[in-house]
Design an enzyme around this catalytic site. Structure first.
Site, PDB file in Angstrom:
ATOM      1  N   SER A 132       0.865  -1.212  -0.083  1.00 28.28           N
ATOM      2  CA  SER A 132      -0.025   0.083   0.032  1.00 28.28           C
ATOM      3  C   SER A 132       0.817   1.202  -0.045  1.00 28.28           C
ATOM      4  O   SER A 132       1.815   1.391   0.712  1.00 28.28           O
ATOM      5  CB  SER A 132      -0.910   0.094   1.213  1.00 28.28           C
ATOM      6  N   TYR A 146      -1.992  -0.008  10.668  1.00 27.83           N
ATOM      7  CA  TYR A 146      -2.061  -0.682   9.245  1.00 27.83           C
ATOM      8  C   TYR A 146      -0.917  -0.048   8.611  1.00 27.83           C
ATOM      9  O   TYR A 146      -0.260  -1.008   7.846  1.00 27.83           O
ATOM     10  CB  TYR A 146      -3.177  -0.078   8.487  1.00 27.83           C
TER      11      TYR A 146
END
Length: 237
Positions: A132, A146
């Site tokens: 990501s 995250y």
């Protein structure tokens, strides 16, 4: 379209979203594709019927079960690790067990799967982790854990690229920004906020991420290793 005829491909987390687009992309190029899923049985069975791929149910947080699946595929040409989970919220109140499970799925599983695949991977194989852009940038509150997992993937990719390079095996991360999926729909409540950070003000399509994945997995990706291929519409620019 890059031809994957005769190539054995395993996609971890392939039943929905980006993973399903990757399965379709490799299957359309005549690769022998197997994918895993955790909870989306109906979607997995429908995708397997559509593409001719094989679907295997496994929880990526179960290290031994995941390793057994990777080992059971025999020598792979391409391993794509897409399985992931997202936990967001105030770090002072987040459930620690949920955070630990996210670390299991997003960090420990990619490491153990990549290492197991490399034990018997064909020369010039490809290991690709769907990471990501949040490994590079976290512009909003509530996603520290995250972001931690996606930054950890970057360190893993750098290290394993050196460990496996003498066999021509490349190790890379694809780093999507906002991408239209069940987890982050283009019409979701945070879409306009995300687009405000982007040069191209829309969510990516899963097929665009799949196409980049196929490029890195193909012959033109032979000298791309230890890298982070970002596809984020300028989110991190």
């Amino acid at each position: 379209m890059t031809d994957f005829t005769g190539k054995t491909i395993l996609v971890l987390g392939g039943s929905r979203g980006i993973g399903a687009a990757i399965v379709r992309r490799f299957a359309a190029a005549d690769g022998a594709v197997t994918f895993t899923y955790a909870g989306s049985k109906d979607a997995a069975e429908a995708l397997a019927t559509e593409t001719g791929a094989e679907a295997i149910r496994v929880d990526s947080a179960d290290r031994d079960a995941l390793i057994a699946v990777v080992a059971g595929r025999g020598p792979l040409d391409v391993l794509v690790i897409n399985a992931g989970t997202l936990v967001m919220g105030d770090p002072l109140t987040l459930d620690p067990d949920a955070v630990d499970r996210m670390i299991d799925v997003n960090v420990r599983a990619p490491y153990h799967a990549a290492v197991e695949a490399a034990r018997r991977m064909n020369p010039n194989g490809r290991i690709i982790v769907i990471g990501s852009v949040n490994g590079d940038r976290m512009p909003f509150a509530g996603a520290a854990a995250y972001a931690l997992t996606k930054s950890a993937v970057q360190g893993m990719v750098r290290g394993l690229a050196r460990d496996f390079g003498d066999r021509g095996i490349t190790v890379n991360a694809i780093q999507p920004g906002p991408t239209d999926s069940d987890m982050n729909p283009a019409g979701g409540p945070m879409a306009s906020f995300m687009h405000s950070h982007m040069a191209i003000k829309r969510h990516a399509h899963a097929e665009e991420v799949a196409e980049l994945t196929a490029f890195v997995a193909g012959p033109h990706g032979a000298m791309i290793t230890g890298s982070f291929q970002t596809i984020d519409g300028g989110f991190g620019a």
